[in-house]
Design a protein around this motif. Structure first.
Motif, PDB file in Angstrom:
ATOM      1  N   MET A 398       0.830  -1.206   0.000  1.00 28.33           N
ATOM      2  CA  MET A 398       0.000   0.000   0.000  1.00 28.33           C
ATOM      3  C   MET A 398       0.864   1.256   0.000  1.00 28.33           C
ATOM      4  O   MET A 398       1.938   1.290   0.621  1.00 28.33           O
ATOM      5  CB  MET A 398      -0.940  -0.011   1.216  1.00 28.33           C
ATOM      6  N   PRO A 399       0.408   2.325  -0.649  1.00 30.10           N
ATOM      7  CA  PRO A 399       1.220   3.548  -0.754  1.00 30.10           C
ATOM      8  C   PRO A 399       1.525   4.192   0.589  1.00 30.10           C
ATOM      9  O   PRO A 399       2.520   4.906   0.711  1.00 30.10           O
ATOM     10  CB  PRO A 399       0.361   4.465  -1.635  1.00 30.10           C
ATOM     11  N   ARG A 400       0.703   3.947   1.603  1.00 28.81           N
ATOM     12  CA  ARG A 400       0.891   4.660   2.871  1.00 28.81           C
ATOM     13  C   ARG A 400       2.119   4.186   3.640  1.00 28.81           C
ATOM     14  O   ARG A 400       2.524   4.828   4.609  1.00 28.81           O
ATOM     15  CB  ARG A 400      -0.353   4.506   3.748  1.00 28.81           C
ATOM     16  N   PHE A 401       2.732   3.098   3.209  1.00 31.68           N
ATOM     17  CA  PHE A 401       3.900   2.614   3.938  1.00 31.68           C
ATOM     18  C   PHE A 401       5.136   3.431   3.576  1.00 31.68           C
ATOM     19  O   PHE A 401       5.699   4.127   4.401  1.00 31.68           O
ATOM     20  CB  PHE A 401       4.109   1.124   3.687  1.00 31.68           C
ATOM     21  N   THR A 402       5.585   3.350   2.326  1.00 23.85           N
ATOM     22  CA  THR A 402       6.754   4.134   1.903  1.00 23.85           C
ATOM     23  C   THR A 402       6.926   3.982   0.400  1.00 23.85           C
ATOM     24  O   THR A 402       6.429   3.024  -0.211  1.00 23.85           O
ATOM     25  CB  THR A 402       8.029   3.653   2.609  1.00 23.85           C
ATOM     26  N   ASN A 403       7.627   4.955  -0.200  1.00 22.46           N
ATOM     27  CA  ASN A 403       7.962   4.922  -1.632  1.00 22.46           C
ATOM     28  C   ASN A 403       6.742   4.717  -2.521  1.00 22.46           C
ATOM     29  O   ASN A 403       6.843   4.111  -3.591  1.00 22.46           O
ATOM     30  CB  ASN A 403       8.985   3.819  -1.934  1.00 22.46           C
ATOM     31  N   GLY A 404       5.597   5.215  -2.082  1.00 24.05           N
ATOM     32  CA  GLY A 404       4.410   5.065  -2.903  1.00 24.05           C
ATOM     33  C   GLY A 404       3.948   3.634  -3.075  1.00 24.05           C
ATOM     34  O   GLY A 404       3.198   3.320  -4.001  1.00 24.05           O
ATOM     35  N   GLY A 405       4.402   2.737  -2.183  1.00 20.81           N
ATOM     36  CA  GLY A 405       3.987   1.335  -2.277  1.00 20.81           C
ATOM     37  C   GLY A 405       5.030   0.424  -2.885  1.00 20.81           C
ATOM     38  O   GLY A 405       4.715  -0.721  -3.238  1.00 20.81           O
ATOM     39  N   PHE A 406       6.280   0.889  -3.020  1.00 19.51           N
ATOM     40  CA  PHE A 406       7.353   0.058  -3.575  1.00 19.51           C
ATOM     41  C   PHE A 406       8.378  -0.195  -2.484  1.00 19.51           C
ATOM     42  O   PHE A 406       9.185   0.668  -2.145  1.00 19.51           O
ATOM     43  CB  PHE A 406       7.997   0.763  -4.773  1.00 19.51           C
ATOM     44  N   LEU A 407       8.340  -1.401  -1.901  1.00 16.57           N
ATOM     45  CA  LEU A 407       9.254  -1.783  -0.835  1.00 16.57           C
ATOM     46  C   LEU A 407      10.310  -2.748  -1.376  1.00 16.57           C
ATOM     47  O   LEU A 407       9.995  -3.651  -2.166  1.00 16.57           O
ATOM     48  CB  LEU A 407       8.499  -2.424   0.325  1.00 16.57           C
ATOM     49  N   GLY A 408      11.535  -2.578  -0.894  1.00 13.33           N
ATOM     50  CA  GLY A 408      12.649  -3.343  -1.439  1.00 13.33           C
ATOM     51  C   GLY A 408      12.743  -4.776  -0.985  1.00 13.33           C
ATOM     52  O   GLY A 408      13.636  -5.493  -1.436  1.00 13.33           O
ATOM     53  N   ALA A 409      11.851  -5.250  -0.112  1.00 11.64           N
ATOM     54  CA  ALA A 409      11.926  -6.639   0.341  1.00 11.64           C
ATOM     55  C   ALA A 409      11.751  -7.610  -0.821  1.00 11.64           C
ATOM     56  O   ALA A 409      12.347  -8.690  -0.836  1.00 11.64           O
ATOM     57  CB  ALA A 409      10.874  -6.903   1.415  1.00 11.64           C
ATOM     58  N   ILE A 410      10.925  -7.243  -1.794  1.00 10.52           N
ATOM     59  CA  ILE A 410      10.757  -8.051  -2.996  1.00 10.52           C
ATOM     60  C   ILE A 410      10.501  -7.092  -4.155  1.00 10.52           C
ATOM     61  O   ILE A 410       9.462  -6.439  -4.210  1.00 10.52           O
ATOM     62  CB  ILE A 410       9.619  -9.090  -2.838  1.00 10.52           C
TER      63      ILE A 410
END
Length: 571
Positions: A398-410
């Motif tokens: 979801m965008p509210r987490f960080t980077n507009g919803g693009f997380l580096g875990a995967i």
């Protein structure tokens, strides 16, 4: 020019019309496979092999180098046998074991430029004195996809390389598997896959900060605007400074003094890829890799995944690279972020050198503490309907987490997106910088290079609670840095734990709207009041009980003290 057995002139096998039907050309190649030319002045011969390419055009290769380089009169005499119309129709020049010229569509003239002693191949400098411009044009003309690139040795299509099948044929392909045939081949002969020339890179298609933008009229960096200084110079200059709150920047920057100020173009923004119903969809083959720090607890997580054939070990291809210890960067806001971008830039360099990504539709970069299931990920990709040959990255939460919803875990990138990044990684490092986290850097680079995104909020669940792994709508779960927690999450996700722990309200708050109600724990209602008794069971109220004074109450009453006696004054 005669057939090798001398039975008939070779030219009789070719249709006299320069636009001969393909069937005739193939017939000529089949009926007259061996040709030789005889120089009347010197008696030397040039022997060639005639064949037809996949499109039916006649072509030839040298079988024996029997002609001296200096014997130009041989070629000149052969050319005189063809009309000037044929000579002007120079369509194809090809090097095999010598120099081969196809004049027109169906007329063939071959000359071998070599030494009878050392057989070294040298190009005659006077092959066609009045056709140099045409030859130069052929050399600079790169081939289209699936077209013959044997001579040009370059491809028009970005990302393609001229690969050789054998000594007769080469064409432009995205990738090539040596020792195997291709699905569209008319025969089952294997390919050598020898690369003839370099791969055609993907260009950025925009100007970076400070670069000339007069032609492209588009800037790569966000906040940089293509602006005219004067009639001689236009460049990308910064007019806004981030971070941005929606469309509002942190600050607006005035143009440098003395600039004309005419705006020729703006900067690239992120955009969502829209699949066309009629578009060809991308495949679902996966190349997955991770980077781990040697001697760190990540090695135990990798061992847990390998034992269960989970994670990257369930992809069509996988790789493990060694990383280095990351540091932190302190920002003006007082916050600090993990600075691991430089490490992953080097990891991506390894990916480029290995070239495994070129053979698969998607490249997946996974952290060691992320549990993901390749089969589920493929199902998610099918539902997203990504168009083939398109530059795409997937926003995985979801965008509210960080980077507009693009997380580096995967990180999920299409093959074309990976190629575009790798071809322009040096520019991203130079103009975007390495002070952010790896996922923030990669997203900024993708947006700058025109790579679009697809959104899948159910791709990864960012909850550290193993109980949340029972939500099967997700393809990945993160973070689980301890082997015990990693194993617990995995067992719950695959159903090994038949009675998983109950979800908490905090877990449900991390879920997308589409499934939140399904997994939100229901509040326990208060117990209902007892039902009223039946009228037949009701009794009249008991009369009030009269309270009697305690015995001897009158004796217990307090006695008032006696009044003091009056004092009598003495006489």
């Amino acid at each position: 020019l005669r057939s090798i057995d001398g039975s008939q002139p070779a030219s009789a096998s070719f249709h006299p019309d320069p636009v001969a039907p393909r069937s005739d050309v193939r017939h000529a190649a089949a009926m007259t496979p061996w040709l030789w030319g005889n120089d009347r002045e010197s008696g030397s011969r040039c022997m060639v092999v005639v064949d037809a390419d996949r499109e039916g055009r006649a072509k030839a290769r040298a079988e024996e180098a029997l002609c001296e380089t200096e014997q130009i009169p041989l070629l000149r005499g052969l050319l005189e046998e063809f009309s000037s119309t044929h000579r002007s129709r120079l369509h194809h020049l090809r090097f095999a074991a010598g120099v081969v010229c196809v004049v027109g569509v169906s007329a063939l003239v071959a000359i071998v430029a070599g030494s009878a002693v050392d057989r070294s191949i040298r190009r005659p400098q006077e092959i066609i004195t009045d056709g140099d411009e045409q030859l130069n044009a052929l050399r600079s003309h790169c081939a289209d996809s699936e077209k013959d690139c044997f001579f040009s040795r370059c491809c028009k299509q970005s990302g393609q390389t001229c690969y050789e099948k054998d000594k007769y044929w080469a064409t432009c392909l995205d990738s090539c598997n040596p020792g195997h045939s291709h699905e569209h081949d008319k025969d089952s002969k294997p390919w050598t896959c020898k690369a003839l020339g370099n791969r055609t890179p993907f260009s950025a298609g925009c100007a970076w900060a400070g670069e000339d933008c007069s032609n492209l009229k588009l800037c790569c960096n966000r906040g940089f605007q293509c602006t005219r200084k004067n009639k001689y110079w236009s460049a990308c200059v910064q007019v806004e400074e981030g971070p941005w709150a929606g469309e509002n920047p942190k600050a607006r920057i005035p143009l440098p003094h003395g600039w004309n100020g005419t705006v020729l173009g703006r900067w690239r923004e992120e955009y969502e890829v829209k699949a066309s119903p009629s578009a060809t969809l991308a495949g679902t083959t996966l190349f997955c890799f991770m980077a781990i720090l040697p001697g760190s607890p990540e090695e135990a997580l990798v061992q847990a995944a390998e034992t269960r054939k989970a994670g990257i070990f369930g992809c069509e291809a996988h790789a493990i690279y060694h990383s280095t210890k990351a540091t932190y960067h302190m920002w003006d806001s007082g916050q600090k972020t993990l600075v691991n971008t430089g490490t992953f830039v080097k990891i991506w360099d390894h990916v480029k050198r290995d070239g495994i990504h070129l053979k698969h539709d998607w490249t997946i970069k996974v952290d060691a503490d992320c549990i993901f299931f390749p089969a589920r990920l493929r199902e998610h990709l099918v539902r997203l309907k990504p168009p083939a040959y398109t530059r795409i990255y997937v926003k995985n939460t979801m965008p509210r987490f960080t980077n507009g919803g693009f997380l580096g875990a995967i990180e999920i990138l299409s093959k074309t997106a990976v190629e575009t990044y790798l071809d322009n990684a040096a520019s991203c490092v130079k103009y975007i910088g390495l002070k952010s986290g790896e996922d923030g850097y990669l997203k900024d680079c993708m947006d700058a290079l025109g790579v679009g995104y697809l959104r899948d909020e159910l791709m990864m669940n960012p909850s550290p609670n193993p109980a949340a792994c029972q939500i099967k709508e997700f393809a990945a779960y993160h973070p689980f840095k301890l082997p015990a927690l990693w194993t617990q999450c995995y067992d719950i996700a695959v159903g090994n734990n038949r009675q998983p722990p109950a979800l908490t309200v905090g877990d449900s708050n991390l879920l997308p709207d589409a499934i939140r109600d399904k997994y939100t724990p229901k509040a326990t209602p208060p117990p209902p009041p007892p039902p009223p008794p039946h009228p037949s069971q009701q009794h009249p109220p008991a009369p009030p009980v009269e309270r009697l004074p305690p015995p001897h109450a009158e004796l217990a009453a307090p006695v008032a003290p006696a009044a003091p006696a009056a004092r009598v004054a003495p006489a």
